[in-house]
Enzyme design. Structure first.
Site, mmCIF file in Angstrom:
data_model
loop_
_atom_site.group_PDB
_atom_site.id
_atom_site.type_symbol
_atom_site.label_atom_id
_atom_site.label_comp_id
_atom_site.label_asym_id
_atom_site.label_seq_id
_atom_site.Cartn_x
_atom_site.Cartn_y
_atom_site.Cartn_z
ATOM 1 N N ASN A 157 0.816 -1.222 0.000
ATOM 2 C CA ASN A 157 0.000 0.000 0.000
ATOM 3 C C ASN A 157 0.849 1.271 0.000
ATOM 4 O O ASN A 157 0.380 2.327 -0.390
ATOM 5 C CB ASN A 157 -0.953 0.003 1.198
ATOM 6 C CG ASN A 157 -0.256 -0.189 2.519
ATOM 7 O OD1 ASN A 157 0.540 -1.117 2.686
ATOM 8 N ND2 ASN A 157 -0.533 0.688 3.482
ATOM 9 N N HIS A 158 2.123 1.180 0.421
ATOM 10 C CA HIS A 158 3.003 2.350 0.404
ATOM 11 C C HIS A 158 3.877 2.395 -0.851
ATOM 12 O O HIS A 158 4.884 3.097 -0.875
ATOM 13 C CB HIS A 158 3.897 2.354 1.639
ATOM 14 C CG HIS A 158 3.167 2.594 2.914
ATOM 15 N ND1 HIS A 158 2.362 3.694 3.105
ATOM 16 C CD2 HIS A 158 3.090 1.875 4.058
ATOM 17 C CE1 HIS A 158 1.834 3.650 4.324
ATOM 18 N NE2 HIS A 158 2.243 2.546 4.918
HETATM 19 FE FE LIG Z 1 1.903 -2.271 3.996
#
Ligand SMILES: [Fe+2]
Length: 259
Positions: free
Chosen positions: A67-68
């Site tokens: 997600n990053h």
């Molecule tokens: Fe993550």
């Protein structure tokens, strides 16, 4: 064949530990192929092309994200120069980089796929299942590994049940806390989360004093911890005749300084 998968490398402490120790880890665990999740490698959020280069030079074959993935925005323009860096399929921006890659190892075509879970994950574009179905139609490989970057163990297990006849391993990442549920069923290895490579005396790799201050309402920066690192991962054993998993072993090497 043995495949080493190391969990989320967190900040400088995790990076230095992995870069300095990867050759020894590969030798001791007889790894033929190595996958590293690097989504937190740059100061705890995101990755840079220089860090990707560092991980590949240290011995990684594929670096996965989460997600990053785009927290360090410069990576968006550099993905073309990082051929073995993959980002989650079901995440914006959709048309940047690749979400799966195939590399050859010992005459086998090994595909690594990066998928984001949907539960408690703001960045996810819909559920992981339809996008995985689509990717499986595109992939022509002998062995398929999935980095399922997700929060909820139930969602990860369900994903494994849905796809375990079609892939050789579903490896959970993201929580930074290693789970003790590794197993192989029907030739597919699974663990809910491999854990992290980063400061052991920390809160998921972040500085604990800063997070206590934050919990008291004080303004804080995003400060990674700098205590000695733990190395977390798994070794997946693949049967060379069937290309299916026959074993999965957890690695958790804690720093000697632990009280
Ligand atoms: Fe993550």
């Amino acid at each position: 064949m043995k495949i080493l998968f190391l969990g989320d490398v967190v900040a400088k402490t995790g990076r230095i530990a992995v870069v300095n120790r990867l050759a020894d880890l590969k030798r001791r665990y007889e790894a033929d192929f190595t996958v590293i999740n690097g989504e937190n490698a740059a100061h705890g959020k995101g990755i840079t092309s220089a860090i990707y280069d560092e991980l590949i030079a240290a011995g990684a074959d594929v670096v996965t994200l989460g997600n990053h993935a785009f927290s360090k925005s410069a990576i968006t323009d550099r993905l073309k120069q990082c051929p073995y860096l993959i980002r989650p399929a079901n995440m914006e921006p959709e048309n940047v980089g690749r979400s799966w890659v195939i590399r050859e190892c010992q005459g086998k075509r090994i595909a690594v796929v990066n998928i984001l879970g949907g539960v408690f994950m703001d960045q996810a574009l819909g559920e992981s299942y339809p996008v995985m179905d689509r990717i499986l139609q595109e992939i022509d490989a002998d062995i398929i590994l999935v980095d399922l970057h997700a929060e909820a163990t139930g969602e990860k297990e369900l994903f494994w049940f849905r796809f375990r006849d079609r892939v050789s391993a579903v490896i959970g990442t993201h929580t930074h806390v290693q789970t003790a549920d590794e197993r192989v069923v029907n030739g597919c290895a699974y663990i809910s989360d491999v854990g992290m490579c980063g400061s052991f005396d920390s809160v998921l790799g972040r500085d604990s004093d800063e997070l206590i201050a934050r919990s008291l309402g004080e303004p804080t920066r995003y400060t990674p911890a700098e205590t000695p690192a733990v190395i977390c991962g798994v070794v997946i054993e693949i049967d060379d005749s069937t290309n299916r998993a026959v074993g999965i072993t957890r690695i958790q090497e804690r720093p000697e300084t632990e009280a």
